[in-house]
Design a protein around this motif. Structure first.
Motif, PDB file in Angstrom:
ATOM      1  N   GLU A 234       0.794  -1.238   0.000  1.00  0.00           N
ATOM      2  CA  GLU A 234       0.000   0.000   0.000  1.00  0.00           C
ATOM      3  C   GLU A 234       0.825   1.286   0.000  1.00  0.00           C
ATOM      4  O   GLU A 234       0.456   2.264  -0.650  1.00  0.00           O
ATOM      5  CB  GLU A 234      -0.932   0.001   1.221  1.00  0.00           C
ATOM      6  CG  GLU A 234      -1.996  -1.100   1.143  1.00  0.00           C
ATOM      7  CD  GLU A 234      -2.687  -1.314   2.468  1.00  0.00           C
ATOM      8  OE1 GLU A 234      -3.893  -1.062   2.533  1.00  0.00           O
ATOM      9  OE2 GLU A 234      -2.021  -1.716   3.446  1.00  0.00           O
ATOM     10  N   ILE A 235       1.913   1.295   0.755  1.00  0.00           N
ATOM     11  CA  ILE A 235       2.661   2.560   0.904  1.00  0.00           C
ATOM     12  C   ILE A 235       4.143   2.346   0.618  1.00  0.00           C
ATOM     13  O   ILE A 235       4.759   1.396   1.105  1.00  0.00           O
ATOM     14  CB  ILE A 235       2.452   3.169   2.304  1.00  0.00           C
ATOM     15  CG1 ILE A 235       0.957   3.523   2.462  1.00  0.00           C
ATOM     16  CG2 ILE A 235       3.309   4.427   2.496  1.00  0.00           C
ATOM     17  CD1 ILE A 235       0.540   4.021   3.792  1.00  0.00           C
ATOM     18  N   VAL A 236       4.688   3.253  -0.210  1.00  0.00           N
ATOM     19  CA  VAL A 236       6.102   3.222  -0.599  1.00  0.00           C
ATOM     20  C   VAL A 236       6.788   4.426   0.050  1.00  0.00           C
ATOM     21  O   VAL A 236       6.331   5.559  -0.108  1.00  0.00           O
ATOM     22  CB  VAL A 236       6.257   3.335  -2.133  1.00  0.00           C
ATOM     23  CG1 VAL A 236       7.729   3.409  -2.521  1.00  0.00           C
ATOM     24  CG2 VAL A 236       5.561   2.190  -2.838  1.00  0.00           C
ATOM     25  N   ILE A 237       7.872   4.176   0.788  1.00  0.00           N
ATOM     26  CA  ILE A 237       8.670   5.274   1.348  1.00  0.00           C
ATOM     27  C   ILE A 237      10.046   5.214   0.692  1.00  0.00           C
ATOM     28  O   ILE A 237      10.726   4.183   0.764  1.00  0.00           O
ATOM     29  CB  ILE A 237       8.821   5.152   2.883  1.00  0.00           C
ATOM     30  CG1 ILE A 237       7.455   5.042   3.565  1.00  0.00           C
ATOM     31  CG2 ILE A 237       9.594   6.348   3.430  1.00  0.00           C
ATOM     32  CD1 ILE A 237       7.523   4.763   5.052  1.00  0.00           C
ATOM     33  N   ILE A 238      10.435   6.305   0.049  1.00  0.00           N
ATOM     34  CA  ILE A 238      11.724   6.305  -0.655  1.00  0.00           C
ATOM     35  C   ILE A 238      12.707   7.222   0.059  1.00  0.00           C
ATOM     36  O   ILE A 238      12.456   8.423   0.229  1.00  0.00           O
ATOM     37  CB  ILE A 238      11.543   6.727  -2.131  1.00  0.00           C
ATOM     38  CG1 ILE A 238      10.688   5.668  -2.849  1.00  0.00           C
ATOM     39  CG2 ILE A 238      12.892   6.884  -2.820  1.00  0.00           C
ATOM     40  CD1 ILE A 238      10.286   6.031  -4.246  1.00  0.00           C
ATOM     41  N   ASP A 239      13.827   6.628   0.493  1.00  0.00           N
ATOM     42  CA  ASP A 239      14.911   7.394   1.112  1.00  0.00           C
ATOM     43  C   ASP A 239      15.730   8.042   0.004  1.00  0.00           C
ATOM     44  O   ASP A 239      15.982   7.417  -1.034  1.00  0.00           O
ATOM     45  CB  ASP A 239      15.798   6.451   1.943  1.00  0.00           C
ATOM     46  CG  ASP A 239      16.875   7.199   2.715  1.00  0.00           C
ATOM     47  OD1 ASP A 239      16.689   8.397   2.995  1.00  0.00           O
ATOM     48  OD2 ASP A 239      17.907   6.579   3.042  1.00  0.00           O
ATOM     49  N   THR A 240      16.135   9.288   0.218  1.00  0.00           N
ATOM     50  CA  THR A 240      16.942   9.974  -0.800  1.00  0.00           C
ATOM     51  C   THR A 240      18.210  10.520  -0.163  1.00  0.00           C
ATOM     52  O   THR A 240      18.297  10.659   1.060  1.00  0.00           O
ATOM     53  CB  THR A 240      16.149  11.144  -1.417  1.00  0.00           C
ATOM     54  OG1 THR A 240      15.847  12.093  -0.390  1.00  0.00           O
ATOM     55  CG2 THR A 240      14.854  10.662  -2.069  1.00  0.00           C
ATOM     56  N   ALA A 241      19.189  10.860  -1.003  1.00  0.00           N
ATOM     57  CA  ALA A 241      20.477  11.348  -0.500  1.00  0.00           C
ATOM     58  C   ALA A 241      20.335  12.729   0.127  1.00  0.00           C
ATOM     59  O   ALA A 241      19.556  13.555  -0.322  1.00  0.00           O
ATOM     60  CB  ALA A 241      21.486  11.392  -1.641  1.00  0.00           C
ATOM     61  N   GLY A 242      21.143  12.957   1.162  1.00  0.00           N
ATOM     62  CA  GLY A 242      21.185  14.280   1.792  1.00  0.00           C
ATOM     63  C   GLY A 242      22.295  15.122   1.214  1.00  0.00           C
ATOM     64  O   GLY A 242      22.293  16.347   1.304  1.00  0.00           O
TER      65      GLY A 242
END
Length: 292
Positions: free
Chosen positions: A177-185
């Motif tokens: 149901e839910i996608v969480i995408i980590d991105t670069a800082g």
């Protein structure tokens, strides 16, 4: 053995102030000092004090209990001007999590996963910060603790947008149901960080809409942290703020200051180290804890 001193908190500072028998000039001076110390910033502090002085005059009260109630109502009203609702009704609902390294982005993703799983949602986390191998491992650990699946890069340094694509694709195939995408800082390459984020967004938007772009800010860094994050606010299409490390109420004023300065609603707050210490933002509850 020396006693450990209790850390300063706004609630503690106000307690003594509002126990006095009457409102006098020292009450206003003490209140101003307390709000500045709690990181409301000079402009908001001045506005709040002016408003409260007018209220006290209008209702001809000298009772500090009235002043406390007025302060609570004023802060709550200002915090409630923006809608803290998370918009996660799409399937899959894709959330990009952005922010400078060191603000607690990885732990926040783990806690957010747990928060969603507790509401009966299925979650997958995409490790699109592919430039740091350690980041992927740390994220995998936190995702697991939060009860989420993890989509790892197939090799170190894999294009972040392709990891995001694979994560959303897997969610669609598996009905997650839910996608969480980590991105670069930050990036070690020549391409700009915002270009990289833009690419991730374009790739995902070819598959489905992006439900939220959440910017993580560390309350303990206050206005400095906000300055560091300005580029994300300008270029990343941020839809909500997540404030981490709000332990106690020493920096509680930052919550109002950052919302008013950015015009972006606070949607989640983290008030501790444990996996369950991230909650949805409710102005009434927050102000009750803050003011006491």
């Amino acid at each position: 053995m020396a006693e450990r001193s209790t850390p300063w908190s706004l609630g503690g500072a106000l307690r003594g102030m509002f126990q006095k028998p009457t409102i006098d000039e020292t009450t206003w001076d003490d209140l101003e000092d307390a709000l500045i110390t709690a990181d409301f910033g000079p402009a908001i502090t001045e506005e709040v004090i002016e408003h409260l002085r007018a209220q006290v005059k209008r209702f001809t009260t000298t009772d500090p209990v009235d002043l406390k109630r007025m302060l609570r109502e004023t802060l709550e009203e200002r915090l409630a001007r923006l809608d803290p609702t998370l918009h996660l009704s799409a399937r899959p609902a894709v959330v990009l999590v952005v922010g400078v390294n060191g603000v607690g982005k990885t732990t926040t993703i783990g806690k957010f996963s747990k928060f969603l799983v507790n509401y009966g949602r299925t979650v997958i986390v995409g490790a699109a910060d592919t430039f740091r191998a350690a980041a992927v491992e740390q994220l995998a650990t936190w995702a697991e603790r939060g009860g989420a699946a993890i989509q790892r890069p197939q090799q170190q340094g894999q294009d972040p947008a392709s990891v995001a694509y694979q994560t959303v694709d897997r969610a669609m195939r598996e009905g997650i149901e839910i996608v969480i995408i980590d991105t670069a800082g930050r990036l070690q390459t020549k391409s700009g960080l915002m270009d990289e984020l833009g690419k991730i967004k374009r790739v995902v938007e070819k598959q489905t809409e992006i439900a939220e772009v959440l910017l993580v800010l560390d309350a303990t860094t206050g206005q400095n942290g906000l300055a560091q994050a300005e580029a994300f606010i300008q270029h990343a299409g941020v839809t909500g703020l997540v404030i981490t490390k709000l332990d106690g109420s020493a920096k509680g004023g930052f919550v109002l200051a950052v919302q008013e300065k950015t015009g972006i609603p606070i949607k989640l707050v983290g008030q501790g180290e444990r996996i369950g210490d991230l909650t949805g933002f409710t102005p009434h509850v927050f102000v009750s804890h803050l003011v006491g």
